[in-house]
Design a protein around this motif. Structure first.
Motif, short mmCIF file in Angstrom:
data_model
loop_
_atom_site.label_atom_id
_atom_site.label_comp_id
_atom_site.label_asym_id
_atom_site.label_seq_id
_atom_site.Cartn_x
_atom_site.Cartn_y
_atom_site.Cartn_z
N MET A 190 0.83 -1.21 0.00
CA MET A 190 0.00 0.00 0.00
C MET A 190 0.87 1.26 0.00
O MET A 190 0.57 2.22 -0.72
CB MET A 190 -0.94 0.01 1.21
CG MET A 190 -2.06 -1.03 1.12
SD MET A 190 -3.04 -0.93 -0.39
CE MET A 190 -3.79 0.66 -0.20
N ASP A 191 1.94 1.26 0.79
CA ASP A 191 2.85 2.41 0.81
C ASP A 191 3.51 2.61 -0.55
O ASP A 191 3.64 3.74 -1.03
CB ASP A 191 3.92 2.23 1.89
CG ASP A 191 3.35 2.32 3.30
OD1 ASP A 191 2.21 2.82 3.46
OD2 ASP A 191 4.05 1.89 4.25
N GLU A 192 3.93 1.50 -1.16
CA GLU A 192 4.58 1.58 -2.48
C GLU A 192 3.59 2.04 -3.55
O GLU A 192 3.97 2.75 -4.49
CB GLU A 192 5.17 0.22 -2.86
CG GLU A 192 6.37 -0.18 -2.04
CD GLU A 192 7.61 0.65 -2.34
OE1 GLU A 192 7.81 1.05 -3.50
OE2 GLU A 192 8.36 0.92 -1.39
N ILE A 193 2.32 1.64 -3.43
CA ILE A 193 1.29 2.07 -4.39
C ILE A 193 1.14 3.59 -4.32
O ILE A 193 1.09 4.28 -5.35
CB ILE A 193 -0.05 1.36 -4.14
CG1 ILE A 193 0.02 -0.09 -4.63
CG2 ILE A 193 -1.21 2.09 -4.84
CD1 ILE A 193 -1.21 -0.92 -4.33
N LYS A 194 1.09 4.11 -3.10
CA LYS A 194 0.98 5.57 -2.93
C LYS A 194 2.17 6.29 -3.55
O LYS A 194 2.01 7.29 -4.25
CB LYS A 194 0.88 5.92 -1.44
CG LYS A 194 -0.42 5.49 -0.81
CD LYS A 194 -0.40 5.73 0.69
CE LYS A 194 -1.59 5.06 1.34
NZ LYS A 194 -1.50 5.08 2.80
N THR A 195 3.37 5.74 -3.32
CA THR A 195 4.58 6.34 -3.88
C THR A 195 4.55 6.29 -5.40
O THR A 195 4.89 7.27 -6.07
CB THR A 195 5.83 5.60 -3.35
OG1 THR A 195 5.80 5.61 -1.93
CG2 THR A 195 7.10 6.24 -3.84
N ALA A 196 4.14 5.15 -5.95
CA ALA A 196 4.08 4.99 -7.41
C ALA A 196 3.04 5.93 -8.03
O ALA A 196 3.25 6.46 -9.12
CB ALA A 196 3.78 3.54 -7.78
N MET A 197 1.92 6.12 -7.32
CA MET A 197 0.89 7.03 -7.83
C MET A 197 1.42 8.46 -7.88
O MET A 197 1.19 9.18 -8.86
CB MET A 197 -0.36 6.96 -6.96
CG MET A 197 -1.15 5.67 -7.13
SD MET A 197 -2.48 5.57 -5.94
CE MET A 197 -3.87 5.81 -7.02
N LYS A 198 2.12 8.86 -6.83
CA LYS A 198 2.67 10.21 -6.79
C LYS A 198 3.72 10.40 -7.87
O LYS A 198 3.82 11.48 -8.47
CB LYS A 198 3.27 10.49 -5.41
CG LYS A 198 2.24 10.65 -4.33
CD LYS A 198 2.89 10.85 -2.97
CE LYS A 198 1.83 10.90 -1.88
NZ LYS A 198 2.44 10.97 -0.53
N ALA A 199 4.51 9.36 -8.13
CA ALA A 199 5.57 9.44 -9.14
C ALA A 199 5.04 9.19 -10.56
O ALA A 199 5.79 9.29 -11.52
CB ALA A 199 6.66 8.43 -8.82
#
Length: 149
Positions: free
Chosen positions: A8-17
């Protein structure tokens, strides 16, 4: 931190990037985790071994797809599959080299006194349990065959 929380944390990071490859890979992992946890019908979390097996399955299917696309001369389809493999492998334990796997299997064969291809099942079971998520089953199988024949 559980794998689901990491995802979930990585998904948020990928969405922002705006990293679509990572986002697609992470969503696939999240989906598989959700399916696996609800398939049993219980509210229990998946064990770490089950999570590793699930990730290995995702990597294996993507590598197989990439191999097929490459054979069909479709690098435009193979490249995204290999990019997803790289994202998924970040969540797997470090993989052993073939030489390291061979040392472990040779030790198992010496301990069990296995000889001949008839002992392959016994050695495979012990090797798979001992090596866990650190080596692919295909690699283990190839080395066991080589050492027993």
């Amino acid at each position: 931190m559980s794998l689901q929380t990491q995802i979930m944390d990585e998904i948020k990071t990928a969405m922002k990037a705006k990293d679509t490859v990572a986002l697609e890979s992470l969503r696939a992992i999240k989906s598989e985790l959700l399916l696996a946890s609800t398939a049993s019908g219980s509210k229990e979390e998946l064990t770490e071994d089950e999570e590793v097996k699930l990730l290995q399955k995702l990597v294996k299917t993507r590598k197989e797809s990439a191999r097929i696309f490459t054979e069909q001369n479709r690098p435009d389809l193979a490249d995204p599959e290999l990019a997803q493999v790289a994202v998924i492998e970040k969540f797997l334990p470090a993989q052993l080299s073939e030489e390291e796997v061979e040392v472990v299997i040779a030790k198992i064969i010496a301990e069990t006194g296995a000889s001949g291809i008839a002992s392959m099942g016994k050695v495979m079971g012990l090797a798979s349990a001992q090596l866990g998520g650190t080596a692919e089953g295909k690699t283990i199988s190839t080395i066991v065959k080589k050492l027993l024949s």
